[in-house]
Design a protein around this motif. Structure first.
Motif: not given
Length: 190
Positions: A64-70, A163-169
């Motif tokens: 649960h560190q990223i959501d479904e859309a990511q 953090r940058r990877f989550r922004e890219c996702l």
């Protein structure tokens, strides 16, 4: 001679748990809910165990560190990369051997569209973001390994890469249509 009892019902009385109970000692697994392939009703779900050992995107989603859309945006990027890539191909023994050279296979429309989407992704993410996404989603590297490749090995850099990877996702989810601009703004505010 005893009579045979035939009044026992052969109907299934319960739902069986089909999950594996024995996994290897070094397995990394997560439970996920998927569509039931044997369901009689549309939309029925079952819980299955998925290996996340070599899948950084699946591991982030399972924890649960990223959501479904990511997650869907990352999978769409991986799908486009696989479509567009023309890696090593096996020799076809049924084809006639002439001089060892093979004629090039034509580029399909799917491959062309995938390359166009990947070019757009690179423009949107920038060189550094595209390299980070490629390292994680295609090569399967962790943030520690990315830091080692870039000669920065501190926890602060690992946090920055994450953090940058989550922004890219988030950006991939927008590009592939799994999120809207308003949703991305609300996610940034959190």
């Amino acid at each position: 001679m005893a009579g045979v009892r035939r009044n026992k019902s052969y109907r299934l009385t319960g739902i069986y748990d089909r999950r594996s109970l024995e996994v290897p000692f070094n397995a990394e697994v997560a439970e996920v809910e998927v569509d039931n392939p044997l369901a009689l009703d549309a939309g029925e779900k079952i819980v299955v165990v998925r290996s996340v050992r070599g899948d950084p995107l699946g591991r982030l989603h399972a924890h649960h560190q990223i959501d479904e859309a990511q997650y869907c945006g990352g999978r769409a990027f991986q799908s486009d990369w696989e479509r567009a890539e023309r890696g090593p191909q096996a020799v076809d023994p049924t084809r006639e051997y002439v001089d060892g050279t093979r004629s090039r296979e034509p580029v399909t429309e799917d491959q062309r569209q995938a390359v166009l989407r990947l070019n757009r992704v690179e423009r949107e993410l920038g060189t550094d973001g595209a390299a980070l996404v490629h390292d994680v989603l295609v090569l399967g590297l962790t943030m520690d390994q990315i830091g080692e490749r870039r000669a920065v090995r501190t926890q602060r850099w690992n946090d920055y890469f994450a953090r940058r990877f989550r922004e890219c996702l988030d950006r991939l989810a927008l590009i592939y249509g799994f999120a809207t601009e308003g949703r991305a703004q609300r996610a940034k505010q959190r």
